[in-house]
Scaffold this active site. Structure first.
Site, PDB file in Angstrom:
ATOM      1  CG  ASP A  22      -1.898   1.135   1.232  1.00 11.14           C
ATOM      2  OD1 ASP A  22      -2.760   1.158   0.338  1.00 11.14           O
ATOM      3  OD2 ASP A  22      -1.797   2.003   2.104  1.00 11.14           O
ATOM      4  CG  ASP A  56     -28.553  10.022 -18.082  1.00  9.24           C
ATOM      5  OD1 ASP A  56     -27.810   9.174 -17.561  1.00  9.24           O
ATOM      6  OD2 ASP A  56     -29.490   9.715 -18.845  1.00  9.24           O
ATOM      7  CB  VAL A 115     -22.838   5.793 -21.527  1.00 10.59           C
ATOM      8  CG1 VAL A 115     -22.882   7.301 -21.358  1.00 10.59           C
ATOM      9  CG2 VAL A 115     -21.748   5.393 -22.518  1.00 10.59           C
ATOM     10  CB  VAL A 116     -25.007   1.290 -21.951  1.00  4.32           C
ATOM     11  CG1 VAL A 116     -24.796   1.786 -23.372  1.00  4.32           C
ATOM     12  CG2 VAL A 116     -25.331  -0.189 -21.942  1.00  4.32           C
ATOM     13  CE  LYS A 124     -18.490   1.686 -21.612  1.00  2.39           C
ATOM     14  NZ  LYS A 124     -18.630   2.739 -20.587  1.00  2.39           N
ATOM     15  CB  SER A 163     -15.921  -3.362 -16.132  1.00  2.00           C
ATOM     16  OG  SER A 163     -16.946  -3.813 -17.002  1.00  2.00           O
ATOM     17  CG  HIS A 169     -12.707  -0.740 -13.913  1.00  2.00           C
ATOM     18  ND1 HIS A 169     -12.228  -2.004 -13.663  1.00  2.00           N
ATOM     19  CD2 HIS A 169     -14.055  -0.804 -13.728  1.00  2.00           C
ATOM     20  CE1 HIS A 169     -13.234  -2.792 -13.334  1.00  2.00           C
ATOM     21  NE2 HIS A 169     -14.340  -2.089 -13.378  1.00  2.00           N
ATOM     22  CG  ASN A 182     -21.775  -0.719  -7.853  1.00  2.00           C
ATOM     23  OD1 ASN A 182     -21.951   0.403  -7.421  1.00  2.00           O
ATOM     24  ND2 ASN A 182     -22.748  -1.600  -7.984  1.00  2.00           N
ATOM     25  CD  GLU A 198      -8.466  -2.770 -12.915  1.00  2.00           C
ATOM     26  OE1 GLU A 198      -7.617  -3.645 -13.132  1.00  2.00           O
ATOM     27  OE2 GLU A 198      -9.638  -2.850 -13.332  1.00  2.00           O
ATOM     28  CG  ASN A 212     -13.590  -7.121 -14.336  1.00  2.00           C
ATOM     29  OD1 ASN A 212     -13.943  -7.547 -13.238  1.00  2.00           O
ATOM     30  ND2 ASN A 212     -14.124  -6.048 -14.888  1.00  2.00           N
TER      31      ASN A 212
END
Length: 714
Positions: A295, A343, A400-401, A407, A429, A450, A453, A462, A500
């Site tokens: 850390d 939005d 966004v999605v 994107k 992600s 990144h 949640n 990230e 991921n």
């Protein structure tokens, strides 16, 4: 001048009253071996000073003492005999302070943690200013206090309070410490030194009986057998429930206090020394000390980036007011960077502001802020439907999605609206940053950012460097992440990035067990209770979202077709096809609802067992752990070898902060080295026929053959 060292000075400040002041060359005072040596020499000099009448112990800095120098621990603890000698000698230095034949007062400002707190305990009286934070956080390093904390604290504030302080490792405010009886007075910062001197004078003129104040610390603990037994039994039960078997330090703290309770100072200190030394040799201690060091490495890199950043981010914009976008906007505003939340849907904006309001209300209820600050934070989030509202901001976070085409269009559009030096980042992600960068005219100002949640709770970000991302952009984004209170790990672009990418081989190993008929609830039980994950793989997938996980398997299959091929018949794909998305719609591997008291709960659903053909095949805990963990560790090794992540230490921190890798295991690389490289290879080779995710790299085999450590490279 009574004593002059590099970190400590002692001199008379008025008739017969001396001041021992900690004044290290660095930014903070800490008890490294050199400073401990100086502390002993200074106290020897004081003991030999004939006209000494009283002593105050102070700091020249805004912080008293942050504790021992943890950077020395790995070297110190490598040799058992050396550890025993060091802790026995170091802990007796504090006896020298306690044994001075004059009244002593510790004056604490800022942090007094670990050894800093133990130095205060050795004083007769303690006065703090309102900025003080006091605690014994050693359990967070897999240790217990080693300079007399388990012996002195119970005798000062009682065994029940002391056990809570020591076994939780929590920090305490000056007011809280005064309520518990550790601090004798709390004053304004500008009055601290005068208050300490006044307390010494009161002891000298007889208004305070300093000998009586000191005496209990030298004697057996003043608690009757029934009271002490009840306190210890209660503490043991609470620790067993909260810490479990994986964290030996809190258990050892109770034992040390118990073993020393009916003895005087020397025997009680011996009990503490013995417990401390035993803990230094545990895997948990080595892992938790390793986490601290990792850390510090990550934070050091972030500070360096902040210093080199040429772009100062004062305003931000977030595109998309969904769960992630709203969370990012809230976090930015909460940490002092005003943000535009853009939005295309008014309902989404209303929901985003409502969620921000809920988080702020909770902060007010918990005393973390007042209503004035709450209003200020809310007013610094500007919800908008207007495309041009992002003009003039320093950074735009696209959230966004998770669709590369959507994107790409959003990023291209926003690039045309912002200034030429504005930074663009994508909160993706899995989608390649280089792929998204193709939509931009100036990809040097673009990278990935990144978040995890829920954004306000998860500490990791990230920062993904694309092929054309400039160093200046990376530095500015890392600085922004740090300002948001996040730990930033810089990684290079690849499918899934780091977290991921290594998570999905783990889930693939889990899915393979289900394919063989193993009960997913049993797998969760093993991975939670025995390995130590906060959530087993089935529960984790439900929390992440099975539809999200299924989408990611497609991305990973495109990137690594031979190692992570998509299986339309595996458990995750089947559940996604059946619209079982996990917690978000109340049904995944488990069904979700609330109990009679309204508390969330999960339960098994027989329909899932039929759908996945769970036959109840038995596997040992050892095999379940190996089948899940070998793929994850192997992928971590590949990421390091390919330069996706710079060091084993950073990879460990990413997994700890990103998905809750068990801290007592220290991260995938620490776990690998604890198991032993050769033993890990033997374990992996037993399952090599199951697929490429179980096959170790040539680099790992070479590391094992040459006896090298991944941490020597960090």
């Amino acid at each position: 001048m009574i004593y002059q060292g590099d970190s400590i000075q002692v001199q008379f400040v008025e008739d017969g009253i001396a001041e021992l002041q900690f004044n290290a060359a660095g930014s903070v005072n800490k008890f490294d071996q050199k400073t401990l040596g100086e502390f002993s020499d200074a106290l020897t000099a004081l003991a030999d000073t004939k006209d000494l009448k009283g002593l105050i112990v102070t700091s020249s800095k805004s912080t008293f003492i942050v504790g021992a120098d943890i950077t020395e621990f790995q070297t110190l603890f490598a040799d058992l005999a050396q550890t025993k000698t060091w802790v026995a000698k170091a802990s007796r230095v504090f006896d020298q302070l306690e044994d001075l034949p004059v009244p002593t007062v510790g004056a604490v400002t800022g942090f007094a943690l670990g050894g800093g707190c133990e130095a205060l305990l050795a004083c007769d009286y303690r006065v703090a200013d309102t900025t003080a934070t006091i605690g014994l956080p050693e359990v967070k390093l897999g240790l217990i206090p080693g300079f007399g904390g388990t012996m002195r604290l119970p005798r000062i504030i009682g065994p029940d309070n002391a056990l809570e302080w020591i076994t939780t490792g929590k920090n305490n405010s000056a007011a809280s410490a005064q309520r518990d009886g550790l601090i004798d007075a709390v004053v304004a910062p500008e009055k601290l030194r005068d208050a300490a001197l006044s307390m010494v004078r009161s002891a000298l003129n007889g208004d305070l009986n300093w000998q009586a104040k000191r005496a209990p610390k030298l004697e057996p603990l003043k608690a009757n057998d029934t009271e002490l037994t009840m306190t210890l039994v209660t503490a043991k039960a609470m620790i067993a429930a909260k810490a479990g078997k994986h964290y030996p330090a809190p258990h050892a703290a109770v034992k040390a206090i118990e073993n020393g309770a009916r003895s005087g100072r020397e025997e009680a200190l011996n009990a503490e020394n013995e417990a401390f030394v035993g803990l230094t040799q545990t895997d948990a201690c080595q892992a938790q000390v390793g986490i601290f060091m990792a850390d510090q490495l990550v934070k050091g890199k972030a500070k360096k980036a902040a210093k080199t950043a040429t772009k100062d981010i004062k305003t931000a914009a977030v595109l998309g007011a969904g769960i992630m976008g709203g969370g990012i906007a809230y976090q930015s505003a909460y940490k002092g960077v005003p943000v535009v939340m853009k939005d295309i849907n008014q309902d989404a904006l209303d929901l985003g502001m409502k969620e921000a309001g809920k988080l702020l209300e909770k902060a007010v209820q918990r005393g973390k802020m007042d209503t004035k600050k709450m209003a200020k934070v809310l007013s610094s989030i500007t919800p908008t439907l207007l495309d041009d509202a992002v003009k003039g901001v320093d950074i735009v976070v696209e959230a966004v999605v998770e669709n590369p085409d959507v994107k790409g269009k959003v990023l291209a559009d926003v690039e045309s609206r912002v200034s030429d030096d504005a930074i663009l980042v994508s909160n993706t992600s899995t989608i390649s940053i280089d792929r998204l960068a193709k939509n931009l005219k100036d990809p040097s100002r673009f990278c990935g950012m990144h978040f995890f949640n829920p954004v306000h709770k998860m500490p990791l970000v990230e920062v993904i460097r694309g092929e054309k991302t400039s160093d200046e952009t990376v530095a500015a984004v890392v600085a922004y992440a740090s300002r948001m209170g996040k730990t930033a790990i810089v990684v290079n672009d690849c499918p899934g990035f780091l977290v991921n990418r290594v998570l999905f081989p783990y889930l693939a190993g889990f899915a393979g067990l289900i394919d063989e008929g193993v009960d997913f609830a049993g797998i969760d039980k093993v991975m939670e209770r025995q390995f130590g994950w906060p959530m087993g793989p089935a529960y984790l997938t439900d929390v992440v979202g099975i539809d999200t996980a299924d989408h990611c398997t497609k991305v990973m299959a495109d990137g690594f077709p031979t190692r992570m091929p998509r299986d339309e018949n595996n458990a995750i794909a089947k559940l996604a096809a059946a619209d079982r998305y996990g917690q978000k719609n109340g049904k995944g591997f488990y069904e979700y609802g609330v109990d009679k008291k309204g508390r969330p709960q999960k339960q098994k659903d027989e329909a899932v067992y039929k759908m996945l053909n769970i036959t109840g095949t038995e596997k040992s805990a050892e095999e379940i752990i190996a089948r899940c963990m070998v793929p994850m560790v192997n992928e971590c090794v590949r990421c390091l070898e390919e330069g996706i992540v710079s060091s084993a230490a950073e990879a460990d921190i990413a997994m700890l902060y990103g998905i809750g890798f068990p801290p007592f295991r220290g991260g995938p690389f620490r776990y690998l080295e604890t198991v032993g490289l050769n033993k890990f290879i033997e374990m992996a080779d037993r399952y090599a026929d199951l697929g490429e995710i179980y096959q170790v790299t040539d680099g790992l085999r070479e590391m094992a053959k040459s006896g090298k450590s991944y941490f020597a490279q960090s």
